[in-house]
Design a protein around this motif. Structure first.
Motif, PDB file in Angstrom:
ATOM      1  N   ALA A   1       0.820  -1.213   0.000  1.00  0.00           N
ATOM      2  CA  ALA A   1       0.000   0.000   0.000  1.00  0.00           C
ATOM      3  C   ALA A   1       0.858   1.269   0.000  1.00  0.00           C
ATOM      4  O   ALA A   1       0.342   2.364  -0.184  1.00  0.00           O
ATOM      5  CB  ALA A   1      -0.923   0.010   1.218  1.00  0.00           C
ATOM      6  N   PHE A   2       2.179   1.120   0.188  1.00  0.00           N
ATOM      7  CA  PHE A   2       3.069   2.277   0.233  1.00  0.00           C
ATOM      8  C   PHE A   2       3.633   2.581  -1.149  1.00  0.00           C
ATOM      9  O   PHE A   2       3.946   1.677  -1.918  1.00  0.00           O
ATOM     10  CB  PHE A   2       4.240   2.008   1.188  1.00  0.00           C
ATOM     11  CG  PHE A   2       3.834   1.961   2.628  1.00  0.00           C
ATOM     12  CD1 PHE A   2       3.927   3.085   3.422  1.00  0.00           C
ATOM     13  CD2 PHE A   2       3.355   0.784   3.192  1.00  0.00           C
ATOM     14  CE1 PHE A   2       3.551   3.051   4.752  1.00  0.00           C
ATOM     15  CE2 PHE A   2       2.975   0.739   4.525  1.00  0.00           C
ATOM     16  CZ  PHE A   2       3.072   1.882   5.304  1.00  0.00           C
ATOM     17  N   ASP A   3       3.803   3.873  -1.434  1.00  0.00           N
ATOM     18  CA  ASP A   3       4.448   4.267  -2.690  1.00  0.00           C
ATOM     19  C   ASP A   3       5.897   3.802  -2.716  1.00  0.00           C
ATOM     20  O   ASP A   3       6.397   3.392  -3.754  1.00  0.00           O
ATOM     21  CB  ASP A   3       4.404   5.789  -2.874  1.00  0.00           C
ATOM     22  CG  ASP A   3       2.998   6.300  -3.157  1.00  0.00           C
ATOM     23  OD1 ASP A   3       2.170   5.529  -3.684  1.00  0.00           O
ATOM     24  OD2 ASP A   3       2.732   7.469  -2.829  1.00  0.00           O
ATOM     25  N   ASP A   4       6.576   3.865  -1.557  1.00  0.00           N
ATOM     26  CA  ASP A   4       7.973   3.461  -1.474  1.00  0.00           C
ATOM     27  C   ASP A   4       8.180   2.637  -0.205  1.00  0.00           C
ATOM     28  O   ASP A   4       8.414   3.189   0.875  1.00  0.00           O
ATOM     29  CB  ASP A   4       8.890   4.689  -1.459  1.00  0.00           C
ATOM     30  CG  ASP A   4      10.362   4.319  -1.373  1.00  0.00           C
ATOM     31  OD1 ASP A   4      10.705   3.134  -1.611  1.00  0.00           O
ATOM     32  OD2 ASP A   4      11.165   5.210  -1.068  1.00  0.00           O
ATOM     33  N   PRO A   5       8.115   1.305  -0.289  1.00  0.00           N
ATOM     34  CA  PRO A   5       8.310   0.472   0.894  1.00  0.00           C
ATOM     35  C   PRO A   5       9.781   0.265   1.267  1.00  0.00           C
ATOM     36  O   PRO A   5      10.076  -0.353   2.275  1.00  0.00           O
ATOM     37  CB  PRO A   5       7.658  -0.853   0.495  1.00  0.00           C
ATOM     38  CG  PRO A   5       7.829  -0.912  -0.981  1.00  0.00           C
ATOM     39  CD  PRO A   5       7.729   0.514  -1.454  1.00  0.00           C
ATOM     40  N   GLU A   6      10.703   0.787   0.474  1.00  0.00           N
ATOM     41  CA  GLU A   6      12.134   0.556   0.691  1.00  0.00           C
ATOM     42  C   GLU A   6      12.594   0.900   2.114  1.00  0.00           C
ATOM     43  O   GLU A   6      13.368   0.141   2.703  1.00  0.00           O
ATOM     44  CB  GLU A   6      12.952   1.340  -0.335  1.00  0.00           C
ATOM     45  CG  GLU A   6      14.416   0.968  -0.372  1.00  0.00           C
ATOM     46  CD  GLU A   6      14.644  -0.497  -0.740  1.00  0.00           C
ATOM     47  OE1 GLU A   6      15.617  -1.070  -0.224  1.00  0.00           O
ATOM     48  OE2 GLU A   6      13.873  -1.063  -1.525  1.00  0.00           O
TER      49      GLU A   6
END
Length: 80
Positions: free
Chosen positions: A56-61
């Motif tokens: 659900a996150f744009d950037d899970p990094e």
């Protein structure tokens, strides 16, 4: 599925109202009413926590893994 756990009071829904589904006596799952994407996992045993799927996150990094659970049930091809 990989989840990131947060303090319940540290996140905010910016738009829309997710639908809720009680998947068991102690668990509520929320999802997008438009597309069905899972949004939250809330367990009554941990009332101050909320788990969000990292998809659900744009950037899970930045959400580095800190623990693995249910490893006894993992498929043989999952490498930890």
């Amino acid at each position: 599925m990989t989840f990131a756990e947060f303090e319940k009071n540290s996140y905010k829904i910016l738009q829309g109202n997710p639908k809720e589904y009680r998947s068991s006596e102690k668990v509520i799952r929320t999802f997008c009413a438009n597309c069905g994407s899972p949004l939250c996992y809330i367990n009554a045993d941990y009332p101050d926590k909320v788990e969000l799927p990292i998809g659900a996150f744009d950037d899970p990094e930045p959400l580095a893994t800190q623990m693995h659970i249910w490893t006894s049930r993992k498929p043989s091809w999952v490498v930890i």
